[in-house]
Each structure stands twice: as structure tokens, then as C-alpha cells.
Design an enzyme around this catalytic site. Structure first.
Site, short mmCIF file in Angstrom:
data_model
loop_
_atom_site.label_atom_id
_atom_site.label_comp_id
_atom_site.label_asym_id
_atom_site.label_seq_id
_atom_site.Cartn_x
_atom_site.Cartn_y
_atom_site.Cartn_z
N CYS B 52 37.16 100.90 -0.47
CA CYS B 52 37.23 102.37 -0.54
C CYS B 52 37.55 102.79 -1.97
CB CYS B 52 38.31 102.88 0.41
SG CYS B 52 38.76 104.60 0.10
N CYS B 55 41.28 104.49 -2.24
CA CYS B 55 42.54 103.81 -1.97
C CYS B 55 43.26 103.49 -3.29
CB CYS B 55 42.29 102.52 -1.18
SG CYS B 55 42.13 102.79 0.61
N HIS B 122 44.58 104.88 3.97
CA HIS B 122 43.15 105.08 4.22
C HIS B 122 42.89 105.73 5.58
CE1 HIS B 122 38.90 104.13 3.61
NE2 HIS B 122 38.85 103.61 4.84
#
Ligand SMILES: O=P(O)(O)O[C@H]1O[C@H](CO)[C@@H](O)[C@H](O)[C@H]1O
Ligand SMILES: O=P(O)(O)O[C@H]1O[C@H](CO)[C@@H](O)[C@H](O)[C@H]1O
Lengths: 375, 375
Positions: B52, B55, B122
Site C-alpha cells: 500500500c 501505509c 490500513h
């Protein structure tokens, strides 16, 4: 030269029809896409589907039967958004300084919602039909429009019996003809069909268009959209297709990635004013545009399409100017659409390619044949 | 009694903020749905996802690193819709009677697009956060707003260093804070985050709101939305939640099925005017509303949310009135949404349940805990 600059700078463009603005960000298509994927329509449907409520001879959810129609057919939507019979309603008239009457305004709407099947074949979209098979659809739209005019109107004609169209119970003001094509645009049955909703009262979007077109005509003595089509024919940057009677173009102020307008070359107020030749020209324009759309991403291209023309209330509507809008959501491929969400809903519509770039792509594609990938 | 009638007749309601109308068809939810199914968000995401780009500690597409932020973080979008540096552009000024200058109007837009991560985890959406963890997000929005005011403005404060916010290169006019949540609303990364776009020029939607709010205030001597919130507190038909400082309601003129507005109980023009208590109240209102939304269809409820407040250009904007809009698309279940397509785009927005019915459902749901089905 103007184009070259706008291909690279973020800018707002003005929509004179709606008196609104849109934000254009031509450099933004470079961003990677990790979001939702659309499901392309199946293009291997049968010609007849025994479970489809629009196929000839089948029975609908409410038990009514579809006749064995041969080209088009009209019936009243079994789940209409407006009805012919309901009590009248108007909220108390807005009194100066009374928040309740100012802020809680409502008025009843009566009307009728029609479904119009385009073709008996379950698997033939507009893009699959030759112009000669689109012509009956245009005639059906025209009959529908004419049947909703006051009986005293020169363009009034009673509905032809084969259409299955019962005369409306009262005089309505406006008829909106449209088509939602593809699951991405809320269509729940792939059988080729459109809709038409007639209502008491004129809806907001055409109202706004009439207001702005009327102002333009008063100020400049010419129809706005006739000026516009002539201007585009000179510039030649946003034209997608043209024939002797019609022009298809990506409007300067397009919002949807491959949005187009279909415009007649002369001032026409409503469908019944079209000559036989103009109807053939429109059938060709629709055939070519929908084929180009399918060829763009080699898929059955989803869109919402609508016809704007004079209201049916019998008034003159000199400012009206017949035109079609196509709003297609796909941006980059058969599975990646443009989302008109957060910024677009809260602040202003935003697009990622210019109208000129979209027109260039559509112009280059074949409009005589579809070469989609079968999925 | 008024309600009882409108629960059963089709009608149009007036939106005084936008000076527009919407069509309400309360009987229409009965129709069967065979169209597109939405994919509900996965609710079993890890707390940290190495792939991600939002993050803490990860590297973004462009190579920039996300710091190990502990509550919220701001950075400039790697694929911004507007840029700070580009050549100036204005189309030739509109000359009377020249179609080209009247119909092809454009103007350059500069600006900056920010991404704001809400939380290092997340897998925690706003609905998963207690009010105390929503408070830092409200502070971040406030800091962002204040940092874009002219340095001479009483509410100006330089951006706090931990936010990662470089001062804007020029004075912008307007800042639109918003969140797209869920794939159905164009969100491409489930890591909880919002956006904020600042621009030269004030976009259409807030412009229209300011225009109508200003007219109302001039005519009636009171802020429109303060009148409105007080009226709704008397009627008590469309309230979803209230605390000492805020009211959450389904506006009379809602378009989206479960659309809400979050309104302060007193006249507030922008985030920096909120007292500490009002910020806590807003955090609670957002926490409760997003939990109710998730509980409605036992899913991570998609929406676009946005904050409307005074522009940042340093002018007075006495007519502005801070409020939040939530536009959620789901209609019947976690997988069936309302499509605002053909008729809605061509004629007028249409909805299938009344604002009162929506408010009643939302009001009845728990707002202290989410009990979604894990998918
Ligand atoms: O910026 P994102 O999240 O990549 O993109 C999303 O939000 C933007 C702002 O509403 C829209 O313009 C995009 O169409 C949407 O996909
Ligand atoms: O009437 P249909 O095809 O069932 O429904 C579709 O078109 C309508 C008219 O644009 C919309 O109101 C619906 O949201 C959409 O799903």
C-alpha cells in the site's frame, strides 16, 4: 495553436447550454488505476432468450404478454417512476420570511413511463443495426412525441395501432426519451431498449437549457446550437462524423470522457419537423457513432443517451433546438471508467482528456463495422 | 400528515441551496433488480500492507517515502488534477455577437491536490474509529484550511511541521476537502484517506450555494442553513442524530438514497471558527453517522463526503455556512446501488425512497458499534 496549449494546462471550460463550468486536467491520464473494474457486457447472447421480459411473445413480471412485435414496441413500464392517477399535492405557497414554506417546497408530479424495445432480437444493440433498422426506432420516437402533443397541434398524430400505445390520460408538459446501455449505466436487461418518461412540469435540465438558449437567441438573433454547429464545422477540431443533415461532435464543454452531441445542420425544434432525408441522416449518424464507440475499446460501449427537444405542452418553444446527448463512462479501456465522485459532486465536474483528444480518437475509428472482442 | 401523503405520491422537491429540483418516486422500490451488483469492500484487510502506498514507511509510485506517521499525514497527490506551475491561459474575452468567443470560453486553473491519510492502520475506516481518533483528522483539515488563508487573515496559521505540508506557492481561492470511500465511489486504495484540492477560482457547486445562501440572508436576515437546521429540529422527521453542537439529517431535497448533511447548531463559516467542544461534537457526529451507515446494509458503506465552508481567498464570505455532505450510492443492499443515469442526467435527479423514510431507517440503527458481516 489554441489546442496545443490546452493539451497541457489545467483549465476550466464554460458550458453555455447549462451556464456551468468544468475542470479539464489533460495530464492526469498518466496515473495508475487500482480501483474498480467494470464487467464488460456479454456479446454472445442468444437471439431469443425465453427468460427475457422484452423478447417477443414472452410474459413480463406483471403477467402482461409481449406481442410478437417485428420492429419496435412500446409499453408502460411496470415499475414507473411517475403514475397517471394519484391525488394532487402542493406544499403551502412560500410566504415571505417563513422558513417552512421557503425550505420545504414540493409539488406532485403525474406522468407515464414507457419502455421502447428497439428490435425483436435480444442480442442486437444499436451498434449492431444498419441505419435502415434504426429508422423504425426514430419513427417510433417521433410517433410517441406526436401522440403526446395537444390534439389541436399541427404535429399531433394519434398513436399508430401496432405500437401498443394507449393515448395518455391527460395533457403532459414534457417527454424525455433516453437509453441506458450497459450494466455500468444502470441498465438491467441487455435486450435493446430505451425509455421515455412524460411528466407534468418541465424537468430541471431541459429547463436550464431552454433558459440559456432563449437568452442567447434574444441577444444574438440566432439559435445558440446552430451558431455552435457552424462554428465547429469551421474549426474542425471536435467533429466525430458528419453527413448532409447531421453533425456528431465532442462538445467543447464535454464532461464524460467520450461525450458527444448529435446536432442537425438547421434549426429543428422537435422530431416531427424532420424531413424523411433528415431521419435517414440521423439513423446513419447514430449507427456510425455507436459503432465507433464499440470499436474504441473493442467492447459493447455503455452510455446514457437522451433526446432534447421542445416540450409537448403545445406552446411555441421557439428557443428549443433538437439534439441528442451521449454520456459514456469508459475512460481507458473496457473495464476502467471515469468516476464522477468526490470533487466532481462537491465542487465541479473534472475530466482527464480534452474534448479535442476524444474527438480525434473517435474520428479515426471505423463507423461502418464493429470489431469488438467477443467476451 | 404531510409525510403520509408524500410517502405515496410522486412529487418534485426544491433544493434551496442549489436552486434545483428532484423527482421523488416513493413507490418505485418495489421493482425487481436484475442489473449490476456492487462488490462489497473486503473487511478483513491487514493492519499493515507492504504494497500500500499510503501505509507508514512505504514508498509511493513516484519513489517518495511515507514517513512513519502516527495519526494523519498530508502529501501532494502524485497525479494531481491541478498543478502549481503552468503557463497562464485565458480564451479571448467574449465579444458581443462573436460565436467563437461566446461558445469556446476557457480559463487556466492552477492549484494543488493533497492526499490526507486518516490513520496509520490500513484497515480502519472512519466507521472503525472512536471519536477521539477522528479528532486529529478534523485538526488536520483545520490546519490545512488555515495554512491556505492569506498570512494577514486572523485565522491564518503556518502548517504544523509534523503534517508534511509545504506552504502553497501562491494564494489560492478555494479548498475542497472530500473523501471517496469504497470502489463504488471511485476509490482506488482502501487505506483510510481523503483528499483536498485547492484552486484559483471558486468551483461551480460552492459558487451556486454561496449565491443562494447570500440571497436568502439578504432577503430574510438569517442564514439559510441555520433556519433550516432549526426548522428540522422542530419537525423532527428527518433527523438522524444530534448532540449539543451538531445535527445530522437527511435533507428534504436529498438526491442519493441515504444522503445526509452534517450541520452545526450555530452560524459557523469555516473550520477554524469551531470551538474545542464543537470539534469534539463533529468527531462524534462523524463517528456515529459512519457507523450507522455501515450497519444499514452490514457492509463497508461507500460514499463521497465533502466539506463546504468559506473560500480561502481572504474575503469576508458572510454568507458561507460550514456543513458536510455525504452522498452514498447504495439503495437496497450491500450490492444494489441507485444509478443516477439516463433520466437523471438528461432531465432531473430521481430518487426511490423519501428523505423521511431514509432518516427513519438511519435513526433506528446503532451508532456506537459496527456489526457488519465480515466478507
Ligand atoms: O484521485 P483518485 O482517488 O485517484 O480518483 C478519484 O477521485 C477523483 C476526485 O473526485 C476523481 O476525479 C476520480 O475520477 C476518482 O477515481
Ligand atoms: O428504469 P430502469 O432501467 O430499471 O432503471 C434505470 O434507469 C432509470 C432512469 O434513468 C434510473 O432511475 C434507475 O436508477 C436505473 O437503474
Amino acid at each position: 495553436a489554441e489546442n496545443r496549449i490546452l493539451d497541457d494546462v489545467s483549465h476550466r471550460r464554460f458550458n453555455p447550454l447549462l451556464n456551468s463550468w468544468i475542470l479539464v486536467s489533460p495530464h492526469r491520464t498518466k496515473r495508475p488505476w487500482q480501483g474498480a473494474q467494470e464487467t464488460p457486457s456479454k456479446t454472445t447472447l442468444p437471439e431469443y432468450d425465453p427468460k427475457c421480459y422484452l423478447c417477443p411473445g414472452n410474459t413480463r413480471a406483471t403477467g402482461d404478454a409481449m406481442p410478437k412485435y417485428e420492429s419496435t414496441y412500446i409499453f408502460v413500464n411496470d415499475y414507473s417512476a411517475v403514475k397517471e392517477d394519484q391525488p394532487d399535492y402542493t406544499s403551502k405557497s412560500s410566504e415571505d420570511n417563513d422558513p417552512s414554506s421557503l425550505l420545504l417546497q414540493a409539488t406532485g408530479v403525474k406522468g407515464r413511463c414507457y419502455v421502447i424495445t428497439f428490435n425483436p432480437s435480444h442480442n442486437l444493440t444499436l451498434a449492431d443495426l444498419p441505419p435502415v433498422s434504426i429508422l423504425p426506432i426514430i419513427s417510433t420516437w417521433t410517433s410517441l412525441y406526436s401522440a403526446h402533443l395537444p390534439a389541436s397541434h399541427p404535429h399531433y398524430t394519434p398513436p399508430p395501432p401496432h405500437l401498443g400505445l394507449a393515448p395518455p390520460k391527460q395533457q403532459y408538459s414534457y417527454l424525455q426519451i433516453f437509453e441506458n446501455k450497459g450494466a455500468a449505466m444502470g441498465c438491467s436487461n441487455p435486450h435493446p431498449h430505451g425509455q421515455a418518461w412524460c411528466t407534468t412540469g418541465i424537468p430541471d435540465e431541459p429547463s436550464t437549457e431552454f433558459h440559456n438558449m432563449s437568452e442567447y437567441k434574444q441577444k444574438h438573433g440566432r439559435p445558440m446550437l446552430l451558431d455552435y454547429v457552424n462554428l465547429e464545422l469551421t474549426k474542425r477540431e471536435r467533429i466525430v462524423f458528419e453527413n448532409a443533415t447531421w453533425v456528431v461532435l465532442c462538445p467543447y464543454w464535454a464532461v464524460w470522457p467520450y461525450e458527444t452531441m448529435v446536432l442537425p445542420r438547421r434549426e429543428v425544434h422537435c422530431l416531427p419537423e424532420l424531413t424523411a432525408g433528415e431521419k435517414e441522416g440521423l439513423a446513419e449518424a447514430i449507427a456510425v457513432l455507436t459503432k465507433k464507440y464499440d470499436n474504441l475499446f473493442e467492447t459493447q460501449f455503455p452510455y446514457s443517451m437522451g433526446i432534447h427537444q421542445a416540450p409537448v405542452d403545445g406552446s411555441l418553444w421557439e428557443e428549443s433546438f433538437l439534439h441528442l446527448h451521449f454520456y459514456p463512462p469508459l475512460l481507458r479501456s473496457a473495464t476502467v471508467r471515469k468516476f464522477l465522485v468526490g470533487y466532481e459532486l462537491m465542487a465541479e465536474p473534472q475530466r482527464d482528456i480534452t474534448a479535442e483528444q476524444a474527438a480525434e480518437k473517435l474520428r479515426a475509428l471505423r463507423g461502418d463495422e464493429v470489431y469488438r472482442k467477443y467476451l
